[in-house]
Design an enzyme around this catalytic site. Structure first.
Site, PDB file in Angstrom:
ATOM      1  N   HIS A 116       0.878  -1.230   0.062  1.00  0.00           N
ATOM      2  CA  HIS A 116      -0.012  -0.064   0.192  1.00  0.00           C
ATOM      3  C   HIS A 116       0.941   1.405   0.117  1.00  0.00           C
ATOM      4  O   HIS A 116       0.643   2.070  -1.006  1.00  0.00           O
ATOM      5  CB  HIS A 116      -0.814   0.003   1.343  1.00  0.00           C
ATOM      6  CG  HIS A 116      -1.774   1.048   1.509  1.00  0.00           C
ATOM      7  ND1 HIS A 116      -3.204   1.333   1.043  1.00  0.00           N
ATOM      8  CD2 HIS A 116      -1.427   2.351   1.753  1.00  0.00           C
ATOM      9  CE1 HIS A 116      -3.739   2.133   1.262  1.00  0.00           C
ATOM     10  NE2 HIS A 116      -2.784   2.996   1.652  1.00  0.00           N
ATOM     11  N   GLU A 117       1.708   1.458   1.005  1.00  0.00           N
ATOM     12  CA  GLU A 117       2.711   2.389   1.012  1.00  0.00           C
ATOM     13  C   GLU A 117       3.388   2.525  -0.137  1.00  0.00           C
ATOM     14  O   GLU A 117       3.770   3.719  -0.833  1.00  0.00           O
ATOM     15  CB  GLU A 117       3.424   2.510   2.352  1.00  0.00           C
ATOM     16  CG  GLU A 117       2.622   2.608   3.510  1.00  0.00           C
ATOM     17  CD  GLU A 117       1.541   3.424   3.523  1.00  0.00           C
ATOM     18  OE1 GLU A 117       1.625   4.679   3.023  1.00  0.00           O
ATOM     19  OE2 GLU A 117       0.655   3.504   4.349  1.00  0.00           O
ATOM     20  N   HIS A 173       3.232   6.482  -7.080  1.00  0.00           N
ATOM     21  CA  HIS A 173       2.597   7.661  -7.623  1.00  0.00           C
ATOM     22  C   HIS A 173       3.508   9.039  -7.571  1.00  0.00           C
ATOM     23  O   HIS A 173       3.369   9.940  -8.434  1.00  0.00           O
ATOM     24  CB  HIS A 173       1.310   8.031  -6.852  1.00  0.00           C
ATOM     25  CG  HIS A 173       0.256   8.615  -7.138  1.00  0.00           C
ATOM     26  ND1 HIS A 173      -0.939   9.034  -6.821  1.00  0.00           N
ATOM     27  CD2 HIS A 173       0.057   9.089  -8.550  1.00  0.00           C
ATOM     28  CE1 HIS A 173      -1.659   9.720  -7.620  1.00  0.00           C
ATOM     29  NE2 HIS A 173      -1.203   9.756  -8.604  1.00  0.00           N
ATOM     30  N   HIS A 210       1.666   4.647  -2.883  1.00  0.00           N
ATOM     31  CA  HIS A 210       1.785   5.764  -2.820  1.00  0.00           C
ATOM     32  C   HIS A 210       3.181   6.342  -3.325  1.00  0.00           C
ATOM     33  O   HIS A 210       3.308   7.505  -3.951  1.00  0.00           O
ATOM     34  CB  HIS A 210       1.733   6.357  -1.305  1.00  0.00           C
ATOM     35  CG  HIS A 210       0.057   6.224  -0.856  1.00  0.00           C
ATOM     36  ND1 HIS A 210      -0.939   6.939  -1.339  1.00  0.00           N
ATOM     37  CD2 HIS A 210      -0.223   5.856   0.311  1.00  0.00           C
ATOM     38  CE1 HIS A 210      -1.790   6.922  -0.620  1.00  0.00           C
ATOM     39  NE2 HIS A 210      -1.577   6.040   0.466  1.00  0.00           N
TER      40      HIS A 210
END
Length: 683
Positions: free
Chosen positions: A470-471, A477, A474
């Site tokens: 998940h991190e 992105h 980020h």
């Protein structure tokens, strides 16, 4: 030289000391204020690049230095650093508030000839005009003064909320005897024993940090032990805490924060803070958000009710618990999962060693997005921190390597480090207006995993693995962007309720056999995860997904109603109880105070925005469905779909509305179907 004043390389995290903070920030504030006065002078041209060369460069240096201090405050908190941070926080807050509300600068931006701007600059300009209005630039007189006071006080209160949460968590410890720990995993016991011995104490030191707290709640045979930790955990930083711990009570901080937010909203001409919050988001109104949450709750509730009925029946028939208490449910749930699917989280955990997981994560990213990830070196704040670089794969025969981005990885839980996991930016991709050099992005990726014991590598639960993915989503992105305008590069300028799309998207790969088989090796034997065990995990993937969905909706609906219909002068607990009556199927004790550590909305930027997780989950599930539709027969993800996703979503960053990026990838607007199917809640 003060290490906070060096901007020609990466931050000198190993040299920054509390004594450096105030002198550096004061100097950078002086420079930034001088730059503001320069660009707002009547004879200074209303020209985008001219303003950027002077003001944006100065404010970026301030932001970089303050970002380093704030980061250290989160991951290496000490009394001295905290004091230094708090000493300059009001000054930093006051500057950003003044900058965002400066009517001279606002007028200068409005006077820019937008026909001279490229597409990225046009989007950044549009965002800037909107942010000036939300920053109080249209206010005058007493209203302007009061708005600035509100921003400073909110920053102070949010910092205090965060400190209380951290201190209340760090302050608690329970020294258990060996016979109390029956059922607790061996690695957790060994860590607790070592922690007690390091303090010269007998027994096993149990804490409220997640690598300790969660396995005790899931596996300890002793209901009394579980109750002890549960009560301490859910009353942290509240009026229900016992003894000296009440000094960390966040009750008044919450009331004051809510009152200030409402006052801010009304100064800006909005009825409530929720209405302010949605202005820069995808959702077009608070009513739309509330409808979305309630609609999803209605769809999920029948599944949640079945989840609870299964739990109650298992507790009664198999565990002979006629009246399970809230602290029993995690253990009952884990035992039901073991009975139903014949595996436990602890069994799975033995296959997920941190180095192997990281290698597997890098492999899928490299294969899908055409990059290479290499270990690199940089000054760090703790010996456990690692540093990496991401390079774009170049055509065969081309020797020059293109650096795309870099990141710090800080995986381990420790004292002085706030809980949870997050990605933050160190610097952003920017075609610098001062020297024409392309600045590459750098990110922090922070988790709170348990350390290894007895010389073995750290073991991750599958939830830990999902958190890491998940991190990293980020981070991708932020780091894979190809946008050159700083304010819309990477995650900058992305609507808050879309910013979780890339992070939640990456979680899906944690359930793909072709990914997992490359990232597992048993800690003792080195054997990969058996396919039979993976199949059991997959069968259990949506275990209690109905209750988990309602839990997130409970948080999100409480957050939005708290910032729309709630009177800050009143106790907020009745509102939380009303939300639970409407949404939840399982209710905590009356003395539970989980809102008092709800850092996302009181100290983390998610105020009236916690719904973003579910909103973005719709986007991410639908985006991942494109990979399901184009995967090879053996399940291998399509590199071509990866390229399209990288170009449409990751590279575009905030340079266009998130819906445009989504439609560029999928060819249509998102639907709920994929989310409900992925979570086992489709009809």
């Amino acid at each position: 030289m003060n290490p906070l004043l060096r901007f020609d390389a990466l931050p000198l995290f190993d040299q920054i000391q509390p004594r450096h903070v105030e002198p550096a920030i004061d100097e950078l504030l002086t420079r930034a204020n001088a730059a503001l006065e320069t660009v707002t002078a009547p004879d200074f041209p209303a020209e985008w690049n001219a303003i950027a060369r002077t003001l944006d460069v100065a404010t970026e240096q301030l932001g970089t230095a303050w970002g380093a201090v704030s980061h250290l405050n989160s991951v290496a908190d000490t009394p001295e650093l905290r004091a230094a941070y708090n000493a300059v926080l009001p000054k930093v807050t006051a500057f950003w508030t003044r900058l965002g509300a400066d009517e001279r600068l606002f007028a200068k931006y409005k006077a820019i000839d937008t026909s001279t701007l490229n597409a990225e600059q046009l989007q950044a300009h549009k965002n800037a005009i909107r942010n000036f209005v939300l920053g109080g630039a249209d206010l005058t007189g007493d209203a302007r003064t009061r708005f600035a006071e509100i921003q400073e006080k909110q920053a102070e209160l949010s910092q205090k909320f965060s400190e209380n949460t951290l201190d209340a968590t760090d302050a608690y410890s329970y020294y258990a005897k060996a016979d109390e720990l029956a059922g607790v995993p061996e690695d957790v016991k060994q860590t607790a024993l070592a922690a007690a011995q390091a303090e010269g104490k007998d027994g096993y030191k149990l804490t409220l940090k997640m690598p300790c707290y969660l396995p005790v709640m899931q596996f300890a045979d002793s209901s009394a032990l579980r109750e002890t930790l549960y009560r301490a955990y859910v009353t942290r930083a509240s009026d229900q805490a016992t003894g000296d711990s009440q000094k960390f009570d966040n009750s008044q901080n919450i009331r004051d924060i809510l009152a200030l937010r409402l006052e801010e909203a009304r100064l800006l001409g909005y009825p409530d803070f929720g209405s302010v919050s949605v202005v820069p988001k995808m959702a077009d109104s608070t009513e739309a958000v509330i409808r979305f949450l309630r609609d999803l709750a209605r769809k999920a509730k029948p599944f949640a009710e079945k989840d609870l009925a299964d739990l109650r029946a298992f507790a009664r028939d198999e565990l002979h618990l006629t009246d399970p208490q809230p602290w029993d449910w995690p253990c009952v749930s884990e035992k039901l999962k073991e009975a139903r699917y014949a595996f436990s989280e602890q069994e799975v955990k033995q296959y997920f060693t941190a180095p192997k997981v990281l290698a597997g994560l890098f492999k899928i990213v490299e294969n899908l997005f055409g990059v290479t990830i290499r270990r690199d070196s940089a000054p760090v704040w703790n010996p456990g921190v690692e540093f990496y670089r991401i390079e774009r794969n170049t055509p065969q025969g081309v020797k020059d390597v293109e650096l795309v981005g870099q990141f710090y990885l800080d995986p381990a839980a420790r004292a002085g480090k706030r809980g949870g996991a997050w990605m933050d930016d160190v610097r952003t991709r920017w075609l610098r207006p001062d020297n024409g050099v392309l600045q590459t992005p750098v990110a922090h990726l922070v988790c709170n995993f348990a350390d290894g014991v007895d010389g073995k590598p750290p073991l991750l639960t599958h939830d830990d693995v999902t958190t890491l993915f998940h991190e990293f989503g980020h981070g991708l992105h932020h780091m894979l962007t190809q946008v050159n305008e700083r304010d819309v590069s990477g995650i900058s300028g992305v609507e808050w309720d879309a910013v979780e799309l890339p992070s939640q998207f990456m979680e899906n790969f944690c359930w793909e056999w072709n990914v997992l088989q490359h990232m597992t090796a048993h800690v003792d034997t080195g054997e990969p995860l058996p396919r039979a065990l993976f199949d059991k995990m997959l069968a259990a993937k949506n275990f209690q997904s109905g209750m988990q969905t309602l839990r997130q909706i409970e948080f999100a609906l409480f957050d939005m109603l708290l910032h729309t219909s709630h009177d800050p002068a009143l106790d907020f607990m009745p509102l939380l109880n009303d939300v639970r009556k409407e949404v939840a199927v399982m209710h905590p004790p009356a003395w539970s105070r989980t809102a008092h550590t709800f850092s996302h909305i009181f100290a983390g930027g998610y105020a009236a925005g916690y719904y973003s997780y579910k909103w973005a989950e719709v986007l991410s599930a639908d985006a991942y469905a494109a990979f399901e539709e184009t995967a090879a027969a053996d399940g291998t993800p399509s590199a071509e779909t990866g390229r399209k996703y990288r170009e449409a979503i990751l590279e575009a960053g905030g340079s266009r509305p998130a819906m445009e990026s989504f439609k560029a990838f999928r060819g249509r607007e998102p639907t709920l179907d994929a989310l409900l199917r992925h979570q086992g809640m489709s009809a």
